[in-house]
Design an enzyme around this catalytic site. Structure first.
Site, PDB file in Angstrom:
ATOM      1  CB  CYS A 112      -0.789   0.068   1.386  1.00  0.00           C
ATOM      2  SG  CYS A 112      -1.858   1.621   1.447  1.00  0.00           S
ATOM      3  CD  GLU A 147      10.446  -2.957 -13.561  1.00  0.00           C
ATOM      4  OE1 GLU A 147       9.777  -3.894 -13.232  1.00  0.00           O
ATOM      5  OE2 GLU A 147      11.163  -2.889 -14.611  1.00  0.00           O
ATOM      6  CD  GLU A 303      15.552  -4.112 -14.009  1.00  0.00           C
ATOM      7  OE1 GLU A 303      15.235  -5.100 -14.523  1.00  0.00           O
ATOM      8  OE2 GLU A 303      15.225  -3.773 -12.641  1.00  0.00           O
ATOM      9  CD1 TRP A 311      10.750 -10.841 -17.320  1.00  0.00           C
ATOM     10  CD2 TRP A 311       9.153  -9.947 -18.622  1.00  0.00           C
ATOM     11  NE1 TRP A 311      11.020  -9.663 -17.765  1.00  0.00           N
ATOM     12  CE2 TRP A 311      10.192  -9.203 -18.576  1.00  0.00           C
ATOM     13  CE3 TRP A 311       8.129  -9.900 -19.540  1.00  0.00           C
ATOM     14  CZ2 TRP A 311      10.421  -7.885 -19.394  1.00  0.00           C
ATOM     15  CZ3 TRP A 311       8.263  -8.670 -20.381  1.00  0.00           C
ATOM     16  CH2 TRP A 311       9.422  -7.669 -20.263  1.00  0.00           C
ATOM     17  CD  GLU A 351      13.014 -11.969 -12.156  1.00  0.00           C
ATOM     18  OE1 GLU A 351      14.143 -11.813 -11.034  1.00  0.00           O
ATOM     19  OE2 GLU A 351      12.324 -11.046 -12.459  1.00  0.00           O
ATOM     20  CG  PHE A 353      15.101 -21.145 -16.919  1.00  0.00           C
ATOM     21  CD1 PHE A 353      16.345 -21.830 -16.672  1.00  0.00           C
ATOM     22  CD2 PHE A 353      13.848 -21.871 -16.391  1.00  0.00           C
ATOM     23  CE1 PHE A 353      16.253 -23.197 -16.114  1.00  0.00           C
ATOM     24  CE2 PHE A 353      13.930 -23.076 -15.822  1.00  0.00           C
ATOM     25  CZ  PHE A 353      14.987 -23.858 -15.809  1.00  0.00           C
TER      26      PHE A 353
HETATM   27  C1  GAL Z   1      12.296  -5.969 -14.191  1.00  0.00           C
HETATM   28  C2  GAL Z   1      12.387  -5.977 -12.619  1.00  0.00           C
HETATM   29  C3  GAL Z   1      13.844  -7.005 -12.155  1.00  0.00           C
HETATM   30  C4  GAL Z   1      13.533  -8.367 -12.934  1.00  0.00           C
HETATM   31  C5  GAL Z   1      13.512  -8.162 -14.424  1.00  0.00           C
HETATM   32  C6  GAL Z   1      13.584  -9.447 -15.190  1.00  0.00           C
HETATM   33  O1  GAL Z   1      11.101  -5.648 -14.529  1.00  0.00           O
HETATM   34  O2  GAL Z   1      12.891  -4.730 -12.286  1.00  0.00           O
HETATM   35  O3  GAL Z   1      13.704  -6.963 -10.910  1.00  0.00           O
HETATM   36  O4  GAL Z   1      12.552  -8.931 -12.660  1.00  0.00           O
HETATM   37  O5  GAL Z   1      12.372  -7.334 -14.729  1.00  0.00           O
HETATM   38  O6  GAL Z   1      13.386  -8.981 -16.668  1.00  0.00           O
END
Ligand code: GAL
Length: 668
Positions: A112, A147, A303, A311, A351, A353
């Site tokens: 929250c 994020e 990143e 993902w 994560e 992979f």
């Molecule tokens: C981003 C996130 C990271 C990691 C990454 C994987 O969105 O900030 O912590 O999860 O994705 O792609």
């Protein structure tokens, strides 16, 4: 740091019981020219294993070992995910969803944002971290949380929402007027009655929906401010950032820009999945430009994925060369860093992979590792570019609040208003014309641009109409498309002639809007003898019926009952000109049309025209313009370089190899 920041998210806290891993990682990072890591992003449970017991020694130890080896730290505040004890003792920190369900412990980014308990706990740990690392030369910046996203619907957030509305509107009468609540008898008699939008409650009042989003932005920005204050009051002076996402739209990042020092974001193009890599690059080029334009300063690529992104629907590998090219691409649009998620691949959980600089083999001779190393070496070679800024003379408005308003405008096209597509199409046409582009919000200053493009500027806020008027009056060229100046910031329609307060600037008045079904087309035909001869083109999506109020008609509709009526116009206003495009022409039309305007405005192109699948951008510093050309295609391309180019990367030949780039400088 003089050099580009090169590194990324590193999670040594997952390997504390295997000290050798840190030793190996440091050796490999040095080999790959990595000079930075983002640490501690999700480390709260280790940093404060039980309430009030802080254990930072392990972190300090790692930070200093890295530093001794030339690797700096951007230190995160750990608020992106909380330890179990915190959720157990203060369940109010857990988010409440729209349907009233309370989240259980788990996941991340789901607290929250207004919870006093969460803010307090975050403030305490942030201050402790800042006390510990404020004077540490190893720590060069603060990475606030991670994020940020989403909204909470708990009673506290709802109360805060009501207070927010009270501050905004002052009285319930004003709110009722702006949200037009007499409609369906939805009138509020007091602020206490207001609830957030809900699929089983009030979900039609666009003013409410937009203000809820503004509130979510406010709550998050305020949360960020709380974190920054904690760090600053403990005496830390290092710059702060928070990593944002692309085409996220949940918050208005322009508000974040006001409270953080440096914009940063996480770029995960769908390499190998999207229609083409050229398209993916173009899309992310636009987001890079957006991040740079928020503060008109270099940003950080916080990143990006060194390999397959687990993902995404499928984890495509980056084909050889793409890792380096994507890094060059970010730098070309204004990034002062290339950072990866993640330096070392985790062994377990969701994560494991996800692509990483160091994968489970732990080897430094993998294909990915070699490319990371090559990219690091290149960034060192081109270090003089760090800090260079953009100086685009063309800006396109891509406004978050306008997007929100359009999403729930309920007409003229509910299947797809297509704001995103239109902005992207025009951006692409500008890039094919090889110019630098700023991608700005309505609230951004228009000063200094020669060309301002305002697609579908449906909702006006921050006095945009007045500033557009001044822009044109003072000699700027405006290109505005259909659906311009229709509603105010609360989605309340302007009465009288539209585009609101701009009919004299544009020299036209909108009479009606015809929405076309997907696949339906009309056409735009050039007017014989017009001052600008344009190519006939198809148009789609929407056809506005406009009447002339002083503008010259350059094109008319080719069919339907409005055949022959004005569709594209130009108006002289003050020292400038304003074009109005009443429908949605195709990309090729925009390429030609914008090419003409660019020439007319005297905007210098970086190249005559850019081959498909390529990108071009430049940055300026110390009297030099650094130009970057990238080829995201699978085939070599022909490009014409200026004769006086000083090459920083790539050769002087006209061949731009597939998945490669050229970087050179010319006089600015
Ligand atoms: C981003 C996130 C990271 C990691 C990454 C994987 O969105 O900030 O912590 O999860 O994705 O792609």
């Amino acid at each position: 740091m003089e050099e580009f920041i090169y590194g990324g998210d590193y999670n040594p806290d997952q390997w504390l019981d295997e000290p050798q891993v840190l030793e190996d990682d440091i050796r490999m990072m040095k080999k790959a020219h990595i000079n930075e890591v983002s640490l501690g992003i999700f480390s709260w449970a280790l940093l404060e294993p039980e309430e009030g017991r802080f254990e930072f020694d392990w972190l300090a130890d790692i930070i200093h070992k890295l530093y001794e080896n030339g690797i700096y730290t951007i230190l995160a505040t750990p608020s992106g995910a909380r330890p179990r004890w915190l959720a157990k003792k203060y369940p109010e920190v857990l988010r409440t969803y729209e349907d009233g369900k309370k989240a259980k412990f788990g996941g991340r980014h789901n607290h929250c944002l207004t919870s006093p308990a969460y803010r307090e706990k975050v403030r305490i740990i942030d201050a402790k971290l800042a006390e510990c690392f404020k004077d540490d030369p190893a720590v060069i910046g603060w990475h606030i949380s991670n994020e940020f996203s989403g909204e909470c619907y708990c009673s506290h957030c709802q109360d805060e929402f009501r207070k927010f509305l009270k501050r905004k509107f002052g009285s319930i009468e004003k709110l009722n007027h702006e949200w037009w609540t007499t409609f369906w008898s939805h009138t509020y008699t007091s602020f206490d009655e207001i609830e957030p939008p809900s699929s089983i409650g009030e979900n039609e009042t666009n003013g409410l929906i937009i203000d809820w989003r503004r509130f979510a932005t406010y709550a998050c920005t305020d949360f960020i401010k709380n974190e920054i204050e904690a760090i600053r009051s403990a005496g830390a002076k290092q710059p702060v950032t928070t990593n944002m996402m692309y085409e996220f739209g949940g918050y208005d990042y322009a508000e974040f820009a006001k409270v953080i020092d440096t914009m940063s974001w996480d770029s995960y193009p769908e390499w190998g999945i999207a229609e083409s890599d050229g398209k993916a690059a173009l899309e992310h080029g636009l987001y890079h430009d957006m991040m740079r334009s928020f503060k008109d300063k270099p940003f950080l690529l916080m990143e990006s994925c060194p390999s397959g992104t687990n993902w995404q629907s499928v984890s495509r590998l980056k084909r050889p060369g793409l890792l380096k090219l994507a890094g060059i691409h970010a730098v070309s649009h204004g990034a002062d860093s290339v950072q990866y998620f993640q330096i070392r691949q985790g062994r377990g959980s969701s994560e494991k992979f996800h692509g990483a600089v160091i994968d489970h083999t732990g080897r430094d001779d993998t294909r990915v590792f070699k490319e990371v190393t090559e990219t690091g070496a290149l960034l060192k070679e081109i270090a003089e570019i760090k800090g260079a800024v953009g100086d685009a003379k063309v800006a396109i408005i891509n406004d978050t609040q306008n997007k929100w308003a359009l999403e729930n405008s309920q007409g003229p096209r509910n299947c797809n208003e297509g704001y995103y597509e239109t902005v992207h199409k025009i951006y692409e046409a500008l890039k094919i014309n090889a110019v630098d582009v700023d991608v700005i919000e309505e609230s951004h200053s228009f000063d200094g641009y020669k060309i301002l493009i305002a697609p579908m500027l449906y909702s006006l806020h921050d006095g945009a109409e007045k500033r557009i008027r001044e822009f044109v009056e003072n000699g700027g060229i405006l290109i505005s498309t259909y659906l311009c100046g229709v509603v105010n910031e609360n989605d309340l329609c302007y009465m009288g002639d539209i585009p609101y307060d701009m009919t004299d600037v544009l020299g036209v008045r909108t009479e009606e809007i015809d929405a076309l079904c997907d696949g339906m087309k009309n056409s735009l035909l050039p007017v014989e003898g017009a001052s600008m001869r344009l190519q006939e083109t198809d148009c789609e999506k929407m056809c506005e019926l406009i009447s002339l109020k002083g503008a010259e008609c350059l094109m008319t509709y080719g069919s339907d009952f409005y055949k022959g009526s004005p569709a594209l116009t130009v108006n002289q206003f003050g020292k400038g000109k304003a074009y109005y495009i009443a429908s949605e022409p195709d990309r090729e039309f925009y390429v030609g049309f914008l090419g003409r305007i660019i020439k007319e405005a005297g905007v210098v192109k970086l190249m005559e025209s850019l081959p498909e699948e390529c990108d071009i951008a430049s940055r300026v510093k110390g009297g030099k313009r650094y130009v970057f050309i990238e080829n995201f295609g699978r085939e070599d391309k022909e490009v014409k370089l200026p004769e006086v180019a000083d090459m920083l990367y790539g050769d002087t030949s006209s061949k731009l190899p597939a998945t490669d780039a050229k970087i050179y400088s010319i006089k600015a």
